[in-house]
Enzyme design. Structure first.
Site, mmCIF file in Angstrom:
data_model
loop_
_atom_site.group_PDB
_atom_site.id
_atom_site.type_symbol
_atom_site.label_atom_id
_atom_site.label_comp_id
_atom_site.label_asym_id
_atom_site.label_seq_id
_atom_site.Cartn_x
_atom_site.Cartn_y
_atom_site.Cartn_z
ATOM 1 N N GLY A 1 -8.490 8.777 -5.709
ATOM 2 C CA GLY A 1 -9.324 8.133 -4.701
ATOM 3 C C GLY A 1 -10.302 9.103 -4.063
ATOM 4 N N SER A 2 -11.254 8.547 -3.311
ATOM 5 C CA SER A 2 -12.330 9.359 -2.747
ATOM 6 C C SER A 2 -11.829 10.423 -1.774
ATOM 7 C CB SER A 2 -13.343 8.447 -2.036
ATOM 8 O OG SER A 2 -12.723 7.748 -0.966
ATOM 9 N N GLY B 1 -3.520 4.156 -10.064
ATOM 10 C CA GLY B 1 -4.209 5.358 -9.604
ATOM 11 C C GLY B 1 -3.333 6.216 -8.719
ATOM 12 N N ASP C 1 0.830 -1.205 0.000
ATOM 13 C CA ASP C 1 0.000 0.000 0.000
ATOM 14 C C ASP C 1 0.864 1.255 0.000
ATOM 15 O OD1 ASP C 1 -2.336 1.387 -0.017
ATOM 16 O OD2 ASP C 1 -2.774 1.135 2.107
ATOM 17 N N CYS D 1 -8.271 11.165 -1.652
ATOM 18 C CA CYS D 1 -6.884 11.427 -2.017
ATOM 19 C C CYS D 1 -6.719 12.848 -2.555
ATOM 20 C CB CYS D 1 -6.425 10.409 -3.062
ATOM 21 S SG CYS D 1 -4.660 10.486 -3.380
ATOM 22 N N ASP E 1 -7.696 1.778 -9.034
ATOM 23 C CA ASP E 1 -7.919 2.204 -7.650
ATOM 24 C C ASP E 1 -8.361 3.662 -7.632
ATOM 25 O OD1 ASP E 1 -7.911 2.576 -4.946
ATOM 26 O OD2 ASP E 1 -5.726 2.623 -4.752
#
EC number: 1.1.1.205
Length: 403
Positions: free
Chosen positions: A332-333, A328, A278, A335, A368
């Site tokens: 992200g939601s 990605g 990650d 990020c 992602d």
């Protein structure tokens, strides 16, 4: 006025046109001409539908060696994926990745909950002794959440099977000082060591009992099958399972620091199937070294590396041994990488370019972030072979998924 053509020649005319309507995916995603495209920067032209929807298969590779029936995973975020979400993602044909924003022990514990939800052959069943008291058996029910235990001569696994005890045997027994041997079911139906899982399940259906105990030729307990697992198989026939253990598939995330190596050891011991490294920037010496260490230490463990948005980033991770890629940066939601660091790439262009490159090496990819509406799925899937990794989109649908 031009002459009206014969309608029978309509298809022939389309073949003679200098080019078809619209752009090919290669033309659309040419960065030299168009820079970068997000999902809402283009539309997909419709084509001929010459098949029924029932003929469509969503089966997709998650990694080189793991294939799932739907291309959906839940993101390793502490607000998205813990044991319950991971369990139901696997039951519903996908997979969940348990976050690492917790202690290694807590993460491993969440993993065990997923693994213990459903079993094939239970090779390490909890057993009790004939001299265990009814009170102790009732306490074990509260501790483990079930009341069916094999009874062996010395209360140890792989010992002589002498009976079985269930909730029905002790439910109405008021004298807790009685011994298990006084209330247990003697001579339970057993299966012979070597039977297949399907053969064992067929016996379970016939005997209508909660468990089938498997013994060797000397009568020693070897393993066990559970009726509740059989019922789960009927309810979730396409659930994502390990080919070896028949337990639910699950993944987890770790970081790329030295401390994460010990975390990974605990996760592998708990039964880890696939790990996500990650990081918002996967193309780092830290991640490359971690991939190489994992491949040397746990050669059978599947690794999803990332995140990446360029072919060059992907090449480094593939060469290091990655079994899958995560695409990605800043989409992200929650990020904000693109806003704060001025670094990243529009997701449509990133997905196409990385997938087009990785496919040449048989390395599957997952997108992602960037999913804002349901139609984003279609944008992600054109011309590519990969999964969708959802984070914030899943949160609002959590109870619908798991309830």
């Amino acid at each position: 006025m031009a002459a009206i053509r014969d309608y029978k020649t309509a298809l022939d005319l389309t073949k003679s046109l200098p080019r078809p309507d619209g752009l090919s995916v290669q033309e659309l995603m040419d960065s030299k001409i168009r820079g970068g495209l997000a999902y809402n920067d283009f539309l997909i032209l419709p084509g001929l539908v010459d098949f029924a929807s029932s003929e469509v298969s969503l089966q997709t590779k998650l990694t080189r060696n793991i294939t799932l029936n739907i291309p959906l995973v839940s993101s390793p975020m502490d607000t998205v994926t813990e044991s319950e979400m991971a369990t139901f993602m696997a039951l519903l044909d996908g997979i969940g990745f348990i976050h690492h924003n917790c202690t290694p022990e807590d993460q491993a514990d969440m993993v065990r909950r997923v693994k213990n939800y459903e079993n094939g052959f239970i090779n390490n069943p909890i057993v009790i002794s004939p001299t265990t008291t009814v009170g102790e058996a009732k306490s074990m029910k509260e501790k483990y959440g079930f009341a069916g235990f094999p009874v062996t001569a010395d209360g140890k696994r792989n010992a002589k099977l002498v009976g079985a005890i269930t909730s029905r045997d002790i439910q109405f027994v008021e004298d807790n000082s009685l011994l298990v041997q006084d209330v247990m079911t003697k001579n339970p139906v057993t299966g012979a060591q070597g039977i297949t899982l399907s053969e064992g399940n067929e016996i379970l259906k016939k005997i209508k009992k909660g468990r089938l105990l498997v013994v060797d030729e000397k009568g020693n307990l070897v393993s066990m099958l559970s009726r509740t697992d059989l019922m789960k198989n009927q309810k979730y026939p396409l659930a994502s399972k390990s080919a070896n253990t028949k337990q639910l598939l699950w993944g987890a995330s770790i970081g790329t620091m030295d401390a994460d190596k010990e975390r990974l050891r605990l996760l592998v011991k708990a039964g880890l199937d696939v790990v996500i490294l990650d990081s918002s920037q996967g193309n780092s010496i830290f991640q490359l070294n971690m991939i190489k260490w994992i491949k040397e230490t746990f050669p059978d463990l599947e690794i999803i590396a990332g995140n990446v948005v360029t072919k060059e980033q992907a090449a480094n991770l593939i060469a290091a041994g990655a079994d899958g890629l995560r695409i990605g940066m800043g989409t992200g939601s929650i990020c904000i990488t693109q806003k704060v660091m001025a670094c990243g790439r529009p997701q449509g262009t990133a997905v196409y370019n990385v997938c087009e490159f990785a496919n040449q090496f048989g390395v599957p990819c997952m997108a992602d972030g960037g999913v804002q509406k349901h139609w984003s799925y279609y944008y992600q899937s054109f011309g590519s072979w990969f999964f969708y990794c959802y984070d914030g989109w899943y949160v609002g649908r959590y109870y619908r998924i798991t309830r």
